[in-house]
Structures are given as structure tokens and as C-alpha cells.
Write a protein that holds these residues in place. Structure first.
Motif, PDB file in Angstrom:
ATOM      1  N   GLY A  26     -15.108   1.299  -9.194  1.00  0.00           N
ATOM      2  CA  GLY A  26     -13.805   1.915  -8.994  1.00  0.00           C
ATOM      3  C   GLY A  26     -12.820   0.866  -8.531  1.00  0.00           C
ATOM      4  N   PRO A  27     -11.575   1.245  -8.256  1.00  0.00           N
ATOM      5  CA  PRO A  27     -10.561   0.283  -7.811  1.00  0.00           C
ATOM      6  C   PRO A  27     -10.975  -0.479  -6.558  1.00  0.00           C
ATOM      7  N   ASP A  28     -11.624   0.194  -5.609  1.00  0.00           N
ATOM      8  CA  ASP A  28     -12.052  -0.480  -4.377  1.00  0.00           C
ATOM      9  C   ASP A  28     -13.016  -1.620  -4.683  1.00  0.00           C
ATOM     10  N   MET A  29     -14.038  -1.332  -5.491  1.00  0.00           N
ATOM     11  CA  MET A  29     -15.028  -2.352  -5.830  1.00  0.00           C
ATOM     12  C   MET A  29     -14.392  -3.496  -6.603  1.00  0.00           C
ATOM     13  N   ALA A  30     -13.505  -3.170  -7.531  1.00  0.00           N
ATOM     14  CA  ALA A  30     -12.848  -4.206  -8.322  1.00  0.00           C
ATOM     15  C   ALA A  30     -12.019  -5.130  -7.423  1.00  0.00           C
ATOM     16  N   LEU A  31     -11.327  -4.550  -6.452  1.00  0.00           N
ATOM     17  CA  LEU A  31     -10.517  -5.353  -5.539  1.00  0.00           C
ATOM     18  C   LEU A  31     -11.394  -6.256  -4.680  1.00  0.00           C
ATOM     19  N   GLN A  32     -12.484  -5.716  -4.162  1.00  0.00           N
ATOM     20  CA  GLN A  32     -13.382  -6.505  -3.309  1.00  0.00           C
ATOM     21  C   GLN A  32     -13.953  -7.689  -4.073  1.00  0.00           C
ATOM     22  N   SER A  47     -11.183  -6.662   2.409  1.00  0.00           N
ATOM     23  CA  SER A  47     -10.801  -5.605   1.473  1.00  0.00           C
ATOM     24  C   SER A  47     -11.736  -4.409   1.608  1.00  0.00           C
ATOM     25  N   MET A  48     -13.031  -4.687   1.794  1.00  0.00           N
ATOM     26  CA  MET A  48     -13.991  -3.612   1.981  1.00  0.00           C
ATOM     27  C   MET A  48     -13.703  -2.855   3.280  1.00  0.00           C
ATOM     28  N   ALA A  49     -13.387  -3.589   4.349  1.00  0.00           N
ATOM     29  CA  ALA A  49     -13.052  -2.941   5.620  1.00  0.00           C
ATOM     30  C   ALA A  49     -11.806  -2.076   5.466  1.00  0.00           C
ATOM     31  N   GLY A  50     -10.861  -2.545   4.654  1.00  0.00           N
ATOM     32  CA  GLY A  50      -9.666  -1.749   4.405  1.00  0.00           C
ATOM     33  C   GLY A  50      -9.993  -0.449   3.700  1.00  0.00           C
ATOM     34  N   ALA A  51     -10.888  -0.527   2.710  1.00  0.00           N
ATOM     35  CA  ALA A  51     -11.300   0.676   1.992  1.00  0.00           C
ATOM     36  C   ALA A  51     -12.007   1.652   2.927  1.00  0.00           C
ATOM     37  N   MET A  52     -12.844   1.134   3.811  1.00  0.00           N
ATOM     38  CA  MET A  52     -13.544   1.996   4.767  1.00  0.00           C
ATOM     39  C   MET A  52     -12.562   2.644   5.739  1.00  0.00           C
ATOM     40  N   LEU A 119      -5.122  -4.935   4.334  1.00  0.00           N
ATOM     41  CA  LEU A 119      -4.102  -3.920   4.062  1.00  0.00           C
ATOM     42  C   LEU A 119      -4.094  -3.520   2.589  1.00  0.00           C
ATOM     43  N   THR A 120      -4.363  -4.476   1.700  1.00  0.00           N
ATOM     44  CA  THR A 120      -4.448  -4.146   0.280  1.00  0.00           C
ATOM     45  C   THR A 120      -5.605  -3.192   0.030  1.00  0.00           C
ATOM     46  N   GLY A 121      -6.725  -3.426   0.710  1.00  0.00           N
ATOM     47  CA  GLY A 121      -7.870  -2.521   0.597  1.00  0.00           C
ATOM     48  C   GLY A 121      -7.537  -1.121   1.080  1.00  0.00           C
ATOM     49  N   VAL A 122      -6.788  -1.043   2.176  1.00  0.00           N
ATOM     50  CA  VAL A 122      -6.356   0.266   2.690  1.00  0.00           C
ATOM     51  C   VAL A 122      -5.465   0.952   1.667  1.00  0.00           C
ATOM     52  N   GLY A 123      -4.498   0.192   1.137  1.00  0.00           N
ATOM     53  CA  GLY A 123      -3.542   0.772   0.187  1.00  0.00           C
ATOM     54  C   GLY A 123      -4.203   1.277  -1.072  1.00  0.00           C
ATOM     55  N   ILE A 124      -5.134   0.478  -1.637  1.00  0.00           N
ATOM     56  CA  ILE A 124      -5.836   0.892  -2.857  1.00  0.00           C
ATOM     57  C   ILE A 124      -6.565   2.203  -2.617  1.00  0.00           C
ATOM     58  N   ASN A 125      -7.195   2.339  -1.470  1.00  0.00           N
ATOM     59  CA  ASN A 125      -7.983   3.534  -1.179  1.00  0.00           C
ATOM     60  C   ASN A 125      -7.093   4.745  -0.938  1.00  0.00           C
ATOM     61  N   LEU A 126      -6.048   4.585  -0.133  1.00  0.00           N
ATOM     62  CA  LEU A 126      -5.198   5.720   0.221  1.00  0.00           C
ATOM     63  C   LEU A 126      -4.366   6.220  -0.951  1.00  0.00           C
ATOM     64  N   SER A 196     -10.053  -9.783 -17.400  1.00  0.00           N
ATOM     65  CA  SER A 196     -10.960  -8.647 -17.255  1.00  0.00           C
ATOM     66  C   SER A 196     -10.553  -7.780 -16.073  1.00  0.00           C
ATOM     67  N   PHE A 197     -10.241  -8.412 -14.948  1.00  0.00           N
ATOM     68  CA  PHE A 197      -9.829  -7.628 -13.791  1.00  0.00           C
ATOM     69  C   PHE A 197      -8.465  -6.985 -14.011  1.00  0.00           C
ATOM     70  N   ALA A 198      -7.589  -7.672 -14.726  1.00  0.00           N
ATOM     71  CA  ALA A 198      -6.304  -7.059 -15.049  1.00  0.00           C
ATOM     72  C   ALA A 198      -6.525  -5.805 -15.882  1.00  0.00           C
ATOM     73  N   ALA A 199      -7.457  -5.899 -16.848  1.00  0.00           N
ATOM     74  CA  ALA A 199      -7.765  -4.741 -17.690  1.00  0.00           C
ATOM     75  C   ALA A 199      -8.395  -3.623 -16.875  1.00  0.00           C
ATOM     76  N   ILE A 200      -9.271  -3.998 -15.922  1.00  0.00           N
ATOM     77  CA  ILE A 200      -9.922  -2.992 -15.084  1.00  0.00           C
ATOM     78  C   ILE A 200      -8.894  -2.254 -14.236  1.00  0.00           C
ATOM     79  N   PHE A 201      -7.997  -3.004 -13.578  1.00  0.00           N
ATOM     80  CA  PHE A 201      -6.980  -2.369 -12.746  1.00  0.00           C
ATOM     81  C   PHE A 201      -6.073  -1.476 -13.587  1.00  0.00           C
TER      82      PHE A 201
END
Length: 215
Positions: A26-32, A47-52, A119-126, A196-201
Motif C-alpha cells: 500500500g502507500p505506507d509500504m511504498a513510502l517506507q 516513515s513507518m513510525a509516522g504511519a503507526m 510527517l510524510t508517513g503521518v500524512g500518507i496514512n491520514l 516504478s515508485f512513481a507508477a506505484i504512487f
């Protein structure tokens, strides 16, 4: 057993479900993975801490019923979808044009701070309405609506989700470090991973825009 702790069968069933969800890309994993490869493990873990942290917020919203209001109000839900999609598209743009993607051969010129990665991890998740829908429709299924300790049990399950998710996040970051060591100085790999990551996002942005609220 304290009232806020669900029965053991519920804990085990939720742990299994949470594990399956945690290992689903998902977006969280891709960002991490992206941040870890580009800037190092500290940024991947941040980034993982932000997602959590985002999961904590979602749990609180569900426990107090706020997520129901967001999904039940079409304008608010539409705004959430658009914000989330735009955010992902911005990350996709950075991945191929502004050093926000994967640069295996040298450090990015404008590397973010660890705090910014968090903060990016937080934003992606929220800003992911799929997460809102998941916590609003899935989490409450493990708690009886008539249970006087329902809110407390929702907090317990939210914490359990985080505990179950952390190992997969750490493994993602460690795998990113392995990729850096294996493919350093290989420019075609760098370029391929960037796109690849651009395509994933971009794909996740499209998925978010098609998310439908459940009534």
C-alpha cells in the motif's frame, strides 16, 4: 481479565487479520521502501513510525465515532479522497523530477530531515480514505456495540494492529538497505526504481479516488 482486553479468540483472529493487511502492499509500504532506499534506514523507520502514528489517530477517531461522520458526509469524504490522491501524485512527481524518489548512486541534494520523513508517513496514512474505511468497517466487527467497554477494546485492538504491523515495516526497511547494497552505482536500476515508485504512487492515487464510502 481487565474489561478493556478482548477475549483470546478475538485477539488471535484480529492478529491474523492485521498481519494479512500489514503485508499487503500500500502507500505506507511504498513510502517506507522509497525513503529507506533513498535516504537510509533512519528515514524508512521514521516513515513507518509516522504511519503507526496515523493508525493511532484512526483508532481514536473510530473509538469516538468521528470516522463515521466523515464517511457519512459525501463532501468531507470527497475532500479526503482528493487530498490523499493529490499528496500521492506529488510524491510520484518528486520521485522522477526532484530527487524525492530513489537515488542509489549519490545522496539527494535536498534530502528531507528524519522529522520530515516522519510527517510524510503521518500524512500518507491520514489522507488515505481506504484506511478510514478499513478502521470504520473492520475494527468495530471485533467489538460488540452493546459492550460497555467497547471504546477501550477498540483502543486495545488499535494498539495490537500497530504491534503486528511493526515487524513487517522493519523488514521492509531492512530489505531496502539490501537493495541499496546490491544495486549501488547501477544507474538503470536507479531509473527503473524511480519510475516504478512513481507508477506505484500514481496507481494508489487512482485507487483512492475510486474508494466508495460504505453505508
Amino acid at each position: 481479565m481487565p474489561d478493556f482486553i478482548p477475549d483470546l479468540p478475538v485477539i488471535l483472529a484480529f492478529a491474523l487479520a492485521a498481519f494479512v493487511i500489514a503485508i499487503t502492499p500500500g502507500p505506507d509500504m511504498a513510502l517506507q521502501l522509497s525513503r529507506a532506499i533513498n535516504y537510509g534506514r533512519a528515514h524508512g523507520l521514521a516513515s513507518m513510525a509516522g504511519a503507526m502514528s496515523g493508525i493511532v489517530v484512526h483508532t481514536v477517531l473510530v473509538a469516538f465515532g468521528i470516522s463515521v461522520l466523515i464517511v457519512a458526509a459525501p463532501p468531507l469524504f470527497l475532500a479526503l479522497k482528493i487530498a490523499g490522491a493529490v499528496y500521492l501524485l506529488w510524491l510520484a512527481f518528486q520521485a522522477v523530477t526532484q530527487g524525492g524518489g530513489l537515488k542509489l548512486t549519490e545522496a539527494a541534494k535536498r534530502a528531507p530531515t528524519v522529522w520530515q520523513s516522519y510527517l510524510t508517513g503521518v500524512g500518507i496514512n491520514l489522507l488515505n480514505p481506504k484506511v478510514v474505511l478499513f478502521f470504520m468497517t473492520f475494527l468495530p466487527q471485533f467489538v460488540s456495540a452493546g459492550d460497555p467497554a467497547a471504546s477501550s477494546k477498540l483502543f486495545f485492538l488499535g494498539a495490537e494492529f500497530i504491534v503486528v504491523s511493526i515487524p513487517s515495516g522493519v523488514l521492509t526497511v531492512l530489505a531496502a538497505g539490501w537493495l541499496v547494497d546490491a544495486f549501488r552505482r547501477t544507474r538503470w536500476v536507479e531509473r527503473t526504481l524511480n519510475y516504478s515508485f512513481a507508477a506505484i504512487f500514481t496507481a494508489f492515487a487512482a485507487t483512492i479516488l475510486t474508494a466508495q464510502a460504505r453505508h
